[in-house]
Design a protein around this motif. Structure first.
Motif, PDB file in Angstrom:
ATOM      1  N   ARG A  32     -23.038  32.749  90.525  1.00 42.69           N
ATOM      2  CA  ARG A  32     -22.709  34.088  90.973  1.00 42.69           C
ATOM      3  C   ARG A  32     -23.614  34.478  92.133  1.00 42.69           C
ATOM      4  O   ARG A  32     -24.803  34.161  92.138  1.00 42.69           O
ATOM      5  CB  ARG A  32     -22.890  35.093  89.822  1.00 42.69           C
TER       6      ARG A  32
ATOM      7  N   SER B 111     -20.837  50.751  94.366  1.00 44.38           N
ATOM      8  CA  SER B 111     -20.433  49.480  94.966  1.00 44.38           C
ATOM      9  C   SER B 111     -20.952  49.392  96.393  1.00 44.38           C
ATOM     10  O   SER B 111     -21.182  50.411  97.045  1.00 44.38           O
ATOM     11  CB  SER B 111     -18.909  49.313  94.948  1.00 44.38           C
TER      12      SER B 111
ATOM     13  N   ASP C 284     -18.717  44.931  95.775  1.00 48.63           N
ATOM     14  CA  ASP C 284     -19.419  44.407  94.609  1.00 48.63           C
ATOM     15  C   ASP C 284     -20.000  45.583  93.834  1.00 48.63           C
ATOM     16  O   ASP C 284     -20.681  46.439  94.415  1.00 48.63           O
ATOM     17  CB  ASP C 284     -20.556  43.472  95.029  1.00 48.63           C
TER      18      ASP C 284
ATOM     19  N   ARG D 233     -17.632  41.068  89.145  1.00 53.15           N
ATOM     20  CA  ARG D 233     -18.199  42.363  89.521  1.00 53.15           C
ATOM     21  C   ARG D 233     -17.650  42.883  90.843  1.00 53.15           C
ATOM     22  O   ARG D 233     -18.093  43.926  91.311  1.00 53.15           O
ATOM     23  CB  ARG D 233     -19.732  42.250  89.628  1.00 53.15           C
ATOM     24  N   ASN D 234     -16.706  42.182  91.415  1.00 55.57           N
ATOM     25  CA  ASN D 234     -16.131  42.641  92.680  1.00 55.57           C
ATOM     26  C   ASN D 234     -14.784  43.298  92.407  1.00 55.57           C
ATOM     27  O   ASN D 234     -13.854  42.663  91.906  1.00 55.57           O
ATOM     28  CB  ASN D 234     -15.959  41.481  93.655  1.00 55.57           C
TER      29      ASN D 234
END
Length: 284
Positions: free
Chosen positions: A117, A145, A150, A169-170
């Motif tokens: 990641r 974000s 992200d 997480r995007n």
């Protein structure tokens, strides 16, 4: 079997005949992981139907991972395929695999570790006071974000609404590359996909040399044919502030209209402070 595999399948060994080290070990693990799922925690799954077995059906997993039922059935029977990283990541999210279980999945399917990641940059790290502000938005889901969408921080309410957050997480990649997320964002094409891509276009116009934005756009267009169709329409939206969109909540089939409240911290105007405000009782 390597040491990492021996350690990771200990919990599976508590169930008879799940792991035997044979050539169909991957298929047996997939069955075990599928049958332990709680359908109530997965949006878009019919929780009212009578279930003869625990967990999700093969058809439900196939639908949520974007493959055909025949293909997925063969997978559980031990048939080998040329797996892409993208498919295995979707499968790991749908099956709610732990980090160690993801390593097992990739090792058995491809003989390699999962892709690493991306790490947050110093500019994306969140100060404690900002996290406190997010937490103070409860009971409303809220997150912060960065320029590439992200999610760098969020409050627990967002985890309750979106159980797939630990796996991706995007927000843009979730919306376009994961069929499960598309079941939750309603209506997906017109309510979410179209304005999302219009925002990406504006961000690229404002930051044309940002490599991460170009990689994001390429990932979305290469991974989703609807994204390519919408991108050709050349729409542009700067921000979603005030938009009302639908979200199908876990534990029910209700679609909740929510208003998106979008703010930007003065210290870093590329960040987005997003709060989701329910507007009325959800509809079936």
């Amino acid at each position: 079997m390597t040491e990492i595999l021996r350690n990771a399948v200990q919990e599976c060994e508590q169930r008879p005949n799940v792991v035997d080290g044979g050539p169909d070990e991957l298929g047996k693990l997939l069955v075990f992981w599928r049958e332990r799922l709680d359908p109530r925690r997965i949006a878009g799954v019919d929780t009212q139907r009578r279930r003869l077995k625990p967990g999700l059906t093969q058809a439900e997993v196939a639908h949520l991972t974007g493959v055909g039922l025949t293909w997925y059935r063969a997978l559980e029977k031990g048939t080998r395929h040329d797996f892409s990283d993208r498919f295995l990541l979707r499968l790991a999210m749908t099956l709610r695999l732990s980090e160690t279980e993801q390593a097992v999945l990739f090792q058995l399917a491809k003989g390699q570790a999962p892709p690493q990641r991306p790490q947050l940059s110093e500019a994306d790290k969140v100060e404690p006071d900002m996290q406190l502000m997010l937490d103070q938005m409860a009971p409303y889901p809220a997150y912060l974000s960065n320029l590439c969408w992200d999610i760098v921080a969020n409050n627990p309410a967002l985890d309750d609404w979106f159980p797939w957050l630990p796996y991706e997480r995007n927000m843009m990649r979730l919306a376009f590359l994961y069929p499960e997320a598309q079941q939750q964002l309603v209506p997906w094409k017109e309510g979410w996909a179209r304005p999302f891509l219009a925002q990406v276009r504006v961000a690229l116009a404002m930051y044309p040399d940002h490599e991460g934005l170009h990689v994001l756009k390429d990932d979305l267009l290469s991974g989703n044919p609807v994204a390519r169709e919408l991108w050709a329409e050349n729409e542009a939206i700067h921000h979603p502030d005030g938009h009302v969109r639908g979200i199908r909540l876990p534990n029910s089939n209700r679609v909740m209209p929510v208003k998106i409240m979008a703010l930007a911290p003065m210290g870093n105007m590329t960040m987005r402070f997003i709060t989701l405000l329910p507007q009325e009782t959800g509809q079936e």
